[in-house]
Design a protein around this motif. Structure first.
Motif, mmCIF file in Angstrom:
data_model
loop_
_atom_site.group_PDB
_atom_site.id
_atom_site.type_symbol
_atom_site.label_atom_id
_atom_site.label_comp_id
_atom_site.label_asym_id
_atom_site.label_seq_id
_atom_site.Cartn_x
_atom_site.Cartn_y
_atom_site.Cartn_z
ATOM 1 N N TYR A 1 -3.734 0.416 2.768
ATOM 2 C CA TYR A 1 -3.403 0.842 4.126
ATOM 3 C C TYR A 1 -2.750 2.217 4.058
ATOM 4 O O TYR A 1 -1.991 2.499 3.118
ATOM 5 C CB TYR A 1 -2.403 -0.127 4.781
ATOM 6 N N PRO A 2 -2.980 3.071 5.053
ATOM 7 C CA PRO A 2 -2.219 4.317 5.089
ATOM 8 C C PRO A 2 -0.748 4.017 5.325
ATOM 9 O O PRO A 2 -0.386 2.968 5.884
ATOM 10 C CB PRO A 2 -2.842 5.076 6.259
ATOM 11 N N LEU A 3 0.103 4.940 4.924
ATOM 12 C CA LEU A 3 1.545 4.746 5.036
ATOM 13 C C LEU A 3 1.956 4.327 6.443
ATOM 14 O O LEU A 3 2.803 3.434 6.610
ATOM 15 C CB LEU A 3 2.267 6.029 4.632
ATOM 16 N N ALA A 4 1.354 4.915 7.448
ATOM 17 C CA ALA A 4 1.725 4.629 8.831
ATOM 18 C C ALA A 4 1.444 3.192 9.241
ATOM 19 O O ALA A 4 1.990 2.706 10.239
ATOM 20 C CB ALA A 4 1.010 5.590 9.776
ATOM 21 N N ASP A 5 0.591 2.483 8.486
ATOM 22 C CA ASP A 5 0.237 1.097 8.810
ATOM 23 C C ASP A 5 1.024 0.091 7.986
ATOM 24 O O ASP A 5 0.574 -1.037 7.757
ATOM 25 C CB ASP A 5 -1.262 0.869 8.603
ATOM 26 N N ALA A 6 2.215 0.473 7.547
ATOM 27 C CA ALA A 6 3.033 -0.432 6.737
ATOM 28 C C ALA A 6 3.324 -1.738 7.464
ATOM 29 O O ALA A 6 3.334 -2.812 6.851
ATOM 30 C CB ALA A 6 4.332 0.255 6.340
ATOM 31 N N ALA A 7 3.577 -1.678 8.763
ATOM 32 C CA ALA A 7 3.881 -2.900 9.515
ATOM 33 C C ALA A 7 2.703 -3.870 9.476
ATOM 34 O O ALA A 7 2.883 -5.085 9.295
ATOM 35 C CB ALA A 7 4.240 -2.551 10.956
ATOM 36 N N VAL B 1 -0.654 7.317 0.337
ATOM 37 C CA VAL B 1 0.060 8.435 0.942
ATOM 38 C C VAL B 1 -0.758 9.698 0.755
ATOM 39 O O VAL B 1 -1.084 10.068 -0.384
ATOM 40 C CB VAL B 1 1.462 8.606 0.309
ATOM 41 N N ASP B 2 -1.119 10.364 1.830
ATOM 42 C CA ASP B 2 -1.916 11.586 1.745
ATOM 43 C C ASP B 2 -1.058 12.753 1.260
ATOM 44 O O ASP B 2 0.141 12.801 1.539
ATOM 45 C CB ASP B 2 -2.516 11.919 3.112
#
Length: 319
Positions: free
Chosen positions: A293-299, A318-319
């Motif tokens: 998952y991209p970092l922003a989708d941690a939840a 993480v990009d």
């Protein structure tokens, strides 16, 4: 003497928790870059492994054990590139690819971020055979499995029972036990039996009758058993089928100590992490990444982890 790198105040992207809670409490925010103390390296994060302890800690589950300072950046697993080194660091140079179990003495600055500072005692060279996501999934789970099997003195020719053998820790435990020369019987749901067979284990389904199914494969009993899931079934069945109950270990249920077994907690170790890297590069160990998952989708990743039934590891990129 090497001069320390100049401190330039900047902000990185990070996942932050401002109070104890669950996935809904996680936010993406700008956070000051971590400082690089003596003995530390600054890592540009490529990927961060997700472990159940991350969301258990965020809910307050370790409050009695570890000092916590909000806001929290969760996460202890990291794979990335050294961006700067502390003024006394000779083990690593800028540009080195590394992995780390970056668990600190207090809970505050974790690995769900673009940058993380970690003491050299917590990191090791990244295995060349693993991609970034696989490398990020190795540290905590790999160290947990490796140290548990070593503390139970698993050796070549022995038979080991591994509970939750298809999970993040268990799938690595199967491979490490095989690398030690052991025969492995692994518990898992039927949908994961083919996966365990590929790893070199003999699969058995958990649930009623588990002890009997294990005895069918090992009539004289197993030499050691390790519980990576917890619960009465895993602990009690392990006691029943192991020749010597002192060689039963659990990372999830301290009830194991009631009959002489060992309740175990993983320790950071650069040496052990380096050995895991050697096993990977020797073709004896790989990391199955279920999803990234991209970092922003941690939840979202936390919700999937909490739902269970993950085969192998979940990883943030993480990009």
């Amino acid at each position: 003497m090497r001069e320390p790198a100049p401190c330039v105040a900047r902000d990185m992207k990070a996942i932050v928790l401002n109070q104890y809670g669950g996935p809904d409490e996680l936010t993406v925010t700008d956070h000051p870059d971590p400082k690089v103390a003596p003995g530390e390296v600054l890592i540009r994060v490529k990927a961060a492994g997700i472990n159940p302890v991350d969301w258990k800690l965020a809910s307050g589950g370790l409050d009695a054990l570890m000092e916590t300072h909000f806001p929290i950046i969760p996460g202890w697993d990291v794979a990335g590139v050294v961006e700067a080194v502390g003024l006394d660091v000779e083990e690593y140079s800028v540009g080195d690819e590394v992995i780390g179990y970056a668990r600190k003495d207090t809970v505050e600055l974790g690995t769900y971020a673009e940058l993380v500072a970690a003491n050299v005692r917590l990191v090791a060279p990244k295995p060349a055979s693993l991609d970034w996501a696989q490398a990020a999934g190795l540290p905590l789970a790999g160290l947990t499995a490796y140290q548990a099997l070593r503390r139970l003195n698993v050796t070549s020719g022995e038979t080991v029972l591994v509970h939750a053998a298809a999970g993040g820790v268990g799938s690595l435990g199967v491979q490490i036990a095989k690398a030690f020369g052991a025969r492995v019987i692994g518990t898992a749901s039927e949908r994961n039996h083919a996966f365990l067979t590929e790893l070199g284990a003999e699969p058995v389904s958990y649930g009623d009758g588990l002890a009997e199914r294990v005895r069918e494969l090992a009539p004289e009993g197993v030499d050691a058993a390790v519980d990576f899931v917890g619960g009465q079934e895993a602990v009690e069945v392990s006691r029943q089928v192991t020749k010597d109950s002192t060689r039963v270990g659990s990372i999830a249920d301290d009830a194991v100590t009631e009959f002489g077994g060992r309740y175990m907690w993983v320790r950071p170790s650069s040496e052990d992490l380096t050995e895991l890297g050697r096993l990977a590069d020797a073709g004896k160990l790989t990391v199955h990444v279920d999803r990234t998952y991209p970092l922003a989708d941690a939840a979202l990743a936390w919700r999937v982890s909490q739902a269970g039934s993950v085969r192998g590891k979940l990883v943030l990129t993480v990009d």
